[in-house]
Design a protein around this motif. Sequence first.
Motif, PDB file in Angstrom:
ATOM      1  N   LEU A   1       0.829  -1.209   0.000  1.00 26.39           N
ATOM      2  CA  LEU A   1       0.000   0.000   0.000  1.00 26.39           C
ATOM      3  C   LEU A   1       0.865   1.261   0.000  1.00 26.39           C
ATOM      4  N   LYS A   2       1.989   1.234   0.713  1.00 28.66           N
ATOM      5  CA  LYS A   2       2.880   2.400   0.740  1.00 28.66           C
ATOM      6  C   LYS A   2       3.522   2.621  -0.630  1.00 28.66           C
ATOM      7  N   ILE A   3       3.989   1.554  -1.277  1.00 35.03           N
ATOM      8  CA  ILE A   3       4.608   1.700  -2.604  1.00 35.03           C
ATOM      9  C   ILE A   3       3.582   2.217  -3.616  1.00 35.03           C
ATOM     10  N   LYS A   4       2.364   1.692  -3.570  1.00 30.47           N
ATOM     11  CA  LYS A   4       1.306   2.187  -4.469  1.00 30.47           C
ATOM     12  C   LYS A   4       1.009   3.662  -4.200  1.00 30.47           C
ATOM     13  N   GLU A   5       0.943   4.028  -2.937  1.00 25.99           N
ATOM     14  CA  GLU A   5       0.689   5.427  -2.560  1.00 25.99           C
ATOM     15  C   GLU A   5       1.789   6.339  -3.114  1.00 25.99           C
ATOM     16  N   LEU A   6       3.052   5.899  -2.997  1.00 22.49           N
ATOM     17  CA  LEU A   6       4.173   6.706  -3.482  1.00 22.49           C
ATOM     18  C   LEU A   6       4.162   6.817  -5.001  1.00 22.49           C
TER      19      LEU A   6
ATOM     20  N   ILE B   1      11.689   8.999  -2.006  1.00 20.66           N
ATOM     21  CA  ILE B   1      10.827   9.248  -3.164  1.00 20.66           C
ATOM     22  C   ILE B   1      10.440  10.725  -3.220  1.00 20.66           C
ATOM     23  N   ASP B   2      10.117  11.336  -2.078  1.00 19.91           N
ATOM     24  CA  ASP B   2       9.754  12.752  -2.054  1.00 19.91           C
ATOM     25  C   ASP B   2      10.904  13.629  -2.559  1.00 19.91           C
TER      26      ASP B   2
ATOM     27  N   GLY C   1       3.297  14.396 -13.446  1.00 17.62           N
ATOM     28  CA  GLY C   1       2.579  14.423 -14.714  1.00 17.62           C
ATOM     29  C   GLY C   1       3.402  13.813 -15.831  1.00 17.62           C
ATOM     30  N   ALA C   2       3.637  14.586 -16.909  1.00 18.17           N
ATOM     31  CA  ALA C   2       4.365  14.081 -18.080  1.00 18.17           C
ATOM     32  C   ALA C   2       5.829  13.778 -17.765  1.00 18.17           C
ATOM     33  N   LYS C   3       6.337  14.344 -16.674  1.00 17.98           N
ATOM     34  CA  LYS C   3       7.744  14.087 -16.314  1.00 17.98           C
ATOM     35  C   LYS C   3       7.925  12.733 -15.618  1.00 17.98           C
ATOM     36  N   PHE C   4       6.820  12.082 -15.256  1.00 24.58           N
ATOM     37  CA  PHE C   4       6.924  10.808 -14.530  1.00 24.58           C
ATOM     38  C   PHE C   4       7.408   9.698 -15.456  1.00 24.58           C
ATOM     39  N   SER C   5       8.390   8.948 -14.993  1.00 24.06           N
ATOM     40  CA  SER C   5       8.897   7.773 -15.712  1.00 24.06           C
ATOM     41  C   SER C   5       8.732   6.557 -14.815  1.00 24.06           C
ATOM     42  N   ILE C   6       7.950   5.585 -15.261  1.00 25.36           N
ATOM     43  CA  ILE C   6       7.720   4.398 -14.434  1.00 25.36           C
ATOM     44  C   ILE C   6       9.002   3.599 -14.247  1.00 25.36           C
ATOM     45  N   SER C   7       9.831   3.511 -15.278  1.00 23.21           N
ATOM     46  CA  SER C   7      11.074   2.739 -15.122  1.00 23.21           C
ATOM     47  C   SER C   7      12.026   3.448 -14.157  1.00 23.21           C
ATOM     48  N   ALA C   8      12.075   4.786 -14.211  1.00 18.10           N
ATOM     49  CA  ALA C   8      12.941   5.526 -13.273  1.00 18.10           C
ATOM     50  C   ALA C   8      12.439   5.355 -11.840  1.00 18.10           C
ATOM     51  N   PHE C   9      11.112   5.353 -11.656  1.00 14.89           N
ATOM     52  CA  PHE C   9      10.524   5.152 -10.327  1.00 14.89           C
ATOM     53  C   PHE C   9      10.890   3.774  -9.783  1.00 14.89           C
ATOM     54  N   HIS C  10      10.711   2.735 -10.624  1.00 14.47           N
ATOM     55  CA  HIS C  10      11.041   1.379 -10.184  1.00 14.47           C
ATOM     56  C   HIS C  10      12.536   1.233  -9.898  1.00 14.47           C
ATOM     57  N   ASP C  11      13.362   1.824 -10.756  1.00  9.56           N
ATOM     58  CA  ASP C  11      14.811   1.718 -10.556  1.00  9.56           C
ATOM     59  C   ASP C  11      15.229   2.376  -9.245  1.00  9.56           C
ATOM     60  N   LEU C  12      14.613   3.513  -8.924  1.00  9.87           N
ATOM     61  CA  LEU C  12      14.941   4.207  -7.677  1.00  9.87           C
ATOM     62  C   LEU C  12      14.607   3.335  -6.474  1.00  9.87           C
TER      63      LEU C  12
ATOM     64  N   GLN D   1       1.451   6.707  -6.931  1.00  9.13           N
ATOM     65  CA  GLN D   1       0.355   7.629  -7.264  1.00  9.13           C
ATOM     66  C   GLN D   1       0.755   9.074  -7.003  1.00  9.13           C
ATOM     67  N   ARG D   2       1.473   9.300  -5.903  1.00  5.44           N
ATOM     68  CA  ARG D   2       1.940  10.655  -5.581  1.00  5.44           C
ATOM     69  C   ARG D   2       2.885  11.170  -6.657  1.00  5.44           C
TER      70      ARG D   2
END
Length: 602
Positions: A551-556, A592-593, A565-576, A558-559
Amino acid sequence: MKKYYITYFLASALILSGTVSCTRTTEPEQATEAVQAAQNIDQIFENYFEERLKLFPLEATAIADSRYNDQLPNDLSQEHKQQVKQLYQKYLDQINSLDRSKLAEQEQVSYDIFKYEMEKSLEAFNYPSELLPINQFWSLPITMAQLGSGSSNQPFKTPEDYRDFLGRIKGFTVWGDTAIANMRRGMAMGVILPRMLTQKVLPQLQAMVVDDPKKTIFWAPVENLPASFTAAQKDSIRQAYTKAIKEEVIPTYKKLHDFMRQEYLPKSRSTSGISGIKGGDAYYRYLVRYWTTTDMTPDQIFNIGQQEVARIRSEMEQVKQQVGFKGDLKAFFKYVNENPKFTPFKTPEQVLEGYRSIEQRMQPQLSKLFGITPKSRFEVRQTEAFRAASASAEYNPPAPDGSRPGIFYVPILDATKYNAVGMESLFLHEAIPGHHYQISIQQEQEGLPKFRKYAWYGAFGEGWALYSESLGKELGLYTDPYQYFGRLSDEMHRAIRLVVDVGIHAKGWTREQAIQYSLDNELTSEEAAVAEIERYMAIPGQALSYKIGELKIKELRQRAERELGAKFSISAFHDLILNGGVMPLAVLEKRIDEWIAEQKRG
């Protein structure tokens, strides 16, 4: 060398903590201070890890460090407890004497994790875990059998390897005597297992009590002596193992079994939860904090669990309608469990091939979701026969030196009864991109101190694995509604845990109430529900880590999606998330913040 280091460390600590003050620092001086701080913290982490392995040699064996393969300290003894406590206090004092602000960003993360680990580890000494040394799920008698089988972490490749395990057998006999003494103390203090769990332990111990050493699991490495050994070496090993199994292994298991049956069982408690022991309420609140790495209360978790169960039930109803099933959800569970079309396999190899095909199907999509992937090899294997009956599907991490691949173990008692529903979500959780990605990438990261490379926080690790199940559609899976139903069933299983774990340990639920709650809300058999509930009884709080972490990872996520917005990269998020390894959830959230703020600036 050690004296010089301590002197150097204390002098630097005085400067860094501000005890020795100066009016102004120039930029070169600031740079020098930063270098000194980095050197100090690196040395602290290195020294801690080395000292820890001496006290926890099974951890060394697990990462293919063979220096202590002959050692099995008596971790139930007061002496060992005191040594461990001193270790944590010593390194908490050292980390507290550093100035966090002088550290680089990655080192600050390490600082935060290390300080948290020392503090939480010290807090554990307030509670009587050593008085409950054996249960049916996690305990040294089980671990010893796995190590001694030759198919686990303990190597049996050289004559020295065989000698090493004889040393561990000697340690086990001492441990067994202390376990009995500690359980007697527990009986006197009202710190004792539930009767039902004691009854489950007895056959596990009894199975090791045989007349012929060759009929124990501990004989397997002798049965499989390497062909390269000389005849004299083989003969020597056979004699030594015959003697050790006959005079040390079997008597230790027999002594434990007889004590638990004759003395412990009659005194075992009728209550199901840890609140049934002296000081149990406070102990459970600690275990909740420990396993979730949060300050959440049992009541908060219980309420989240109920909400999640209701949400997932609603999604299950939708799938039931989608496939046109007539009947209620419980009838649908029964249909999915029992209809022959969901058991298409004839041989264990077909089951394993089914899992391998899942990896092949999602391979093209993985590069879209992940920039970094593990270098470690990966295999799907059938769980060994000796432990398959009581085993769950599981992941065994690779050895850092590449000598052992990451292994997804699948217990297959009867291939013709192996249900295919949920195979996709199980593979995502236990294998790719769940545990295999997370643990392998963590171990392979350059620059992470060893205490982080080999660390484990269930809320992060299990939370990531459960989150990975939610990536199925993005990875081209769950095209079959029944596989998606399997995914919902797995998620429901973890949501139920929040309700029943707290119910048992903090709200006075009986074992039977918890079993019925599981049967009413998930795709499971009564036998499986019983085993699960008894697992939660044995290790309070551990089952909370999965859903709270997910739930915390999903919350982060979504945040990050909302703010970037358009700057979000799912692969960069997962890699981090993956390249930092496991960490307490508050440390992850802070990381993450900071990343979100950095992306906005960039």
